[in-house]
Design a protein around this motif. Structure first.
Motif, PDB file in Angstrom:
ATOM      1  N   ASP A  20      44.078  90.883  73.927  1.00 62.38           N
ATOM      2  CA  ASP A  20      43.741  90.331  72.614  1.00 62.38           C
ATOM      3  C   ASP A  20      42.458  89.518  72.676  1.00 62.38           C
ATOM      4  O   ASP A  20      42.289  88.661  73.549  1.00 62.38           O
ATOM      5  CB  ASP A  20      44.881  89.443  72.104  1.00 62.38           C
ATOM      6  CG  ASP A  20      46.039  90.254  71.562  1.00 62.38           C
ATOM      7  OD1 ASP A  20      45.848  90.959  70.559  1.00 62.38           O
ATOM      8  OD2 ASP A  20      47.139  90.199  72.157  1.00 62.38           O
ATOM      9  N   PHE A  21      41.571  89.772  71.706  1.00 62.37           N
ATOM     10  CA  PHE A  21      40.284  89.092  71.611  1.00 62.37           C
ATOM     11  C   PHE A  21      40.246  88.238  70.346  1.00 62.37           C
ATOM     12  O   PHE A  21      40.703  88.674  69.283  1.00 62.37           O
ATOM     13  CB  PHE A  21      39.144  90.111  71.528  1.00 62.37           C
ATOM     14  CG  PHE A  21      39.048  91.020  72.715  1.00 62.37           C
ATOM     15  CD1 PHE A  21      38.170  90.737  73.747  1.00 62.37           C
ATOM     16  CD2 PHE A  21      39.844  92.152  72.809  1.00 62.37           C
ATOM     17  CE1 PHE A  21      38.077  91.579  74.849  1.00 62.37           C
ATOM     18  CE2 PHE A  21      39.763  92.997  73.908  1.00 62.37           C
ATOM     19  CZ  PHE A  21      38.882  92.713  74.936  1.00 62.37           C
ATOM     20  N   ASP A  22      39.686  87.043  70.452  1.00 62.88           N
ATOM     21  CA  ASP A  22      39.421  86.216  69.277  1.00 62.88           C
ATOM     22  C   ASP A  22      38.095  86.652  68.666  1.00 62.88           C
ATOM     23  O   ASP A  22      37.091  86.786  69.372  1.00 62.88           O
ATOM     24  CB  ASP A  22      39.336  84.733  69.662  1.00 62.88           C
ATOM     25  CG  ASP A  22      40.661  84.188  70.162  1.00 62.88           C
ATOM     26  OD1 ASP A  22      41.707  84.636  69.674  1.00 62.88           O
ATOM     27  OD2 ASP A  22      40.630  83.319  71.060  1.00 62.88           O
ATOM     28  N   THR A  45      37.305  97.985  73.396  1.00 68.97           N
ATOM     29  CA  THR A  45      36.843  97.009  74.392  1.00 68.97           C
ATOM     30  C   THR A  45      36.581  95.608  73.854  1.00 68.97           C
ATOM     31  O   THR A  45      36.005  94.784  74.565  1.00 68.97           O
ATOM     32  CB  THR A  45      35.534  97.496  75.052  1.00 68.97           C
ATOM     33  OG1 THR A  45      34.464  97.454  74.088  1.00 68.97           O
ATOM     34  CG2 THR A  45      35.666  98.903  75.608  1.00 68.97           C
ATOM     35  N   GLY A  46      36.966  95.306  72.606  1.00 70.76           N
ATOM     36  CA  GLY A  46      36.697  93.976  72.083  1.00 70.76           C
ATOM     37  C   GLY A  46      35.272  93.818  71.584  1.00 70.76           C
ATOM     38  O   GLY A  46      34.515  94.782  71.473  1.00 70.76           O
ATOM     39  N   ILE A  56      38.376  90.172  78.711  1.00 66.85           N
ATOM     40  CA  ILE A  56      38.688  91.476  79.284  1.00 66.85           C
ATOM     41  C   ILE A  56      38.914  91.375  80.786  1.00 66.85           C
ATOM     42  O   ILE A  56      39.816  92.024  81.338  1.00 66.85           O
ATOM     43  CB  ILE A  56      37.596  92.508  78.917  1.00 66.85           C
ATOM     44  CG1 ILE A  56      38.203  93.900  78.852  1.00 66.85           C
ATOM     45  CG2 ILE A  56      36.422  92.483  79.864  1.00 66.85           C
ATOM     46  CD1 ILE A  56      37.332  94.914  78.142  1.00 66.85           C
ATOM     47  N   ARG A  57      38.133  90.533  81.446  1.00 71.27           N
ATOM     48  CA  ARG A  57      38.355  90.339  82.884  1.00 71.27           C
ATOM     49  C   ARG A  57      39.735  89.734  83.134  1.00 71.27           C
ATOM     50  O   ARG A  57      40.468  90.176  84.033  1.00 71.27           O
ATOM     51  CB  ARG A  57      37.270  89.443  83.470  1.00 71.27           C
ATOM     52  CG  ARG A  57      35.895  90.100  83.583  1.00 71.27           C
ATOM     53  CD  ARG A  57      34.884  89.139  84.196  1.00 71.27           C
ATOM     54  NE  ARG A  57      33.545  89.683  84.279  1.00 71.27           N
ATOM     55  CZ  ARG A  57      33.098  90.467  85.245  1.00 71.27           C
ATOM     56  NH1 ARG A  57      33.905  90.782  86.250  1.00 71.27           N
ATOM     57  NH2 ARG A  57      31.854  90.915  85.247  1.00 71.27           N
ATOM     58  N   ASP A  58      40.093  88.719  82.348  1.00 65.73           N
ATOM     59  CA  ASP A  58      41.385  88.064  82.521  1.00 65.73           C
ATOM     60  C   ASP A  58      42.537  89.009  82.182  1.00 65.73           C
ATOM     61  O   ASP A  58      43.587  89.014  82.855  1.00 65.73           O
ATOM     62  CB  ASP A  58      41.476  86.816  81.640  1.00 65.73           C
ATOM     63  CG  ASP A  58      40.549  85.704  82.097  1.00 65.73           C
ATOM     64  OD1 ASP A  58      40.034  85.789  83.233  1.00 65.73           O
ATOM     65  OD2 ASP A  58      40.327  84.759  81.312  1.00 65.73           O
TER      66      ASP A  58
END
Length: 332
Positions: A20-22, A45-46, A56-58
């Motif tokens: 999930d991306f903000d 990919t956000g 994405i790395r996390d």
């Protein structure tokens, strides 16, 4: 679906992890999905912001992977909150796949785009500096998306014919309306028939009928959205992984609610034409929604007006390129 905590071949084939991306605009979040198998695949990919790279790395690390483990990225549509980290994944070694018409669209002549924005913007009720502002915004978006997706470095796929990505077969379904070349991706995961629906099918809300933006084809947006639902209807889907909102299982219910929301938009637009017509799309939008804070509000109205005109409910008078809509006059 569960999450793997081990890397590579030890990851259970058919696990799906959500990242999930903000984001800064409604609905304030976007989702990408990692299909965990020996050759991991990322769906979308956000956004392009620096924080999204950390996200994405996390997210990959939480599932037991590094960037370099991702074999392929599949893009559902070319909005920045879905293609923002494509360069990061490509640099790390992933092969990028995208719908062929999307890649062709990114090669468009900016002058042709500008002509479309000016013509459709004028028809909507913009003039002068407002049109030039929309033109520059659209050209900037085209340049950004071309830079992010780099069409010459992506593998194209067609609609309605299977495509194999890193050993996995997908059925790409052309689902326009939110974006004119949008692909929803059906496949089997862990014994379930699933759909990665991007922004074509979301629960519990309807995505904006953005389609082409303020450009040639804007008046087709709502009809195109209905065509997308036609193509999704009747398929067997057990679980849907959308680009926004929660993962859900009521596939047919989401199609029905999307159609209902499109019809509500169309009815509201007709009521606004009745109240303020003859009026431009911009004036109709202000009556329907109040202050126009987001482009999607106007684009929804434009798409609904195109549908109403096609149903012979309304007509317009052209005044120096601007469309003034009113109820269709009865034939004598």
């Amino acid at each position: 679906m569960g999450e793997s905590t081990e890397r590579g071949a030890s990851a259970a084939t058919g696990q799906v992890s959500r990242i999930d991306f903000d984001i800064e605009w409604p609905p304030k979040h976007a989702a990408a999905y990692l299909i965990e198998e020996p050759a991991p695949i990322l769906i979308d990919t956000g956004d392009p912001e620096a924080r999204a790279e950390a996200t994405i790395r996390d997210g990959l690390a939480a599932a037991g992977y590094d960037l370099e483990d991702v074999a392929a990225v599949v893009v559902t549509h070319p909005h920045s909150d879905h293609i923002g980290q494509v360069p990061l994944l490509r640099e790390a070694g992933a092969t990028v796949y995208a719908p062929r018409p999307v890649l062709e669209q990114l090669e468009r002549d900016p002058a042709d785009l500008a002509a479309g924005i000016r013509e459709i913007g004028r028809s909507a009720g913009y003039h002068g500096e407002a049109i030039e502002r929309e033109t520059e915004r659209a050209k900037s978006s085209l340049e950004r998306n071309r830079r992010l997706l780099e069409p010459e470095k992506a593998v194209p796929f067609g609609f309605d014919e299977p495509v194999t990505v890193a050993g996995r077969a997908f059925d790409p379904i052309h689902t326009p309306g939110h974006q004119v070349h949008h692909a929803s991706l059906a496949t089997e995961v862990n014994g379930e028939r699933v759909l990665f629906s991007g922004d074509a099918l979301i629960e519990p809300f309807r995505p904006g009928a953005i389609n082409v933006g303020l450009d040639y084809g804007a008046y087709d947006a709502v009809d195109d959205f209905h065509r997308a639902m036609d193509r999704l209807e009747g398929r067997t889907v057990d679980r849907v992984f959308p680009g926004h909102g929660p993962v859900f299982t009521d596939y047919e219910g989401a199609i029905e609610s999307t159609r209902s929301a499109l019809e509500s938009l169309t009815a509201e637009t007709l009521e606004s034409v009745s109240a303020v017509g003859p009026a431009t799309p911009l004036e109709i939008t202000r009556h329907r929604s109040g202050e126009v804070r987001h482009p999607a509000q106007l684009l929804d109205t434009i798409g609904a007006l195109g549908t109403l005109e096609g149903r012979d409910r309304i007509e317009y008078e052209d005044r120096d390129g601007a469309r003034y809509y009113s109820f269709r006059k009865a034939s004598p």
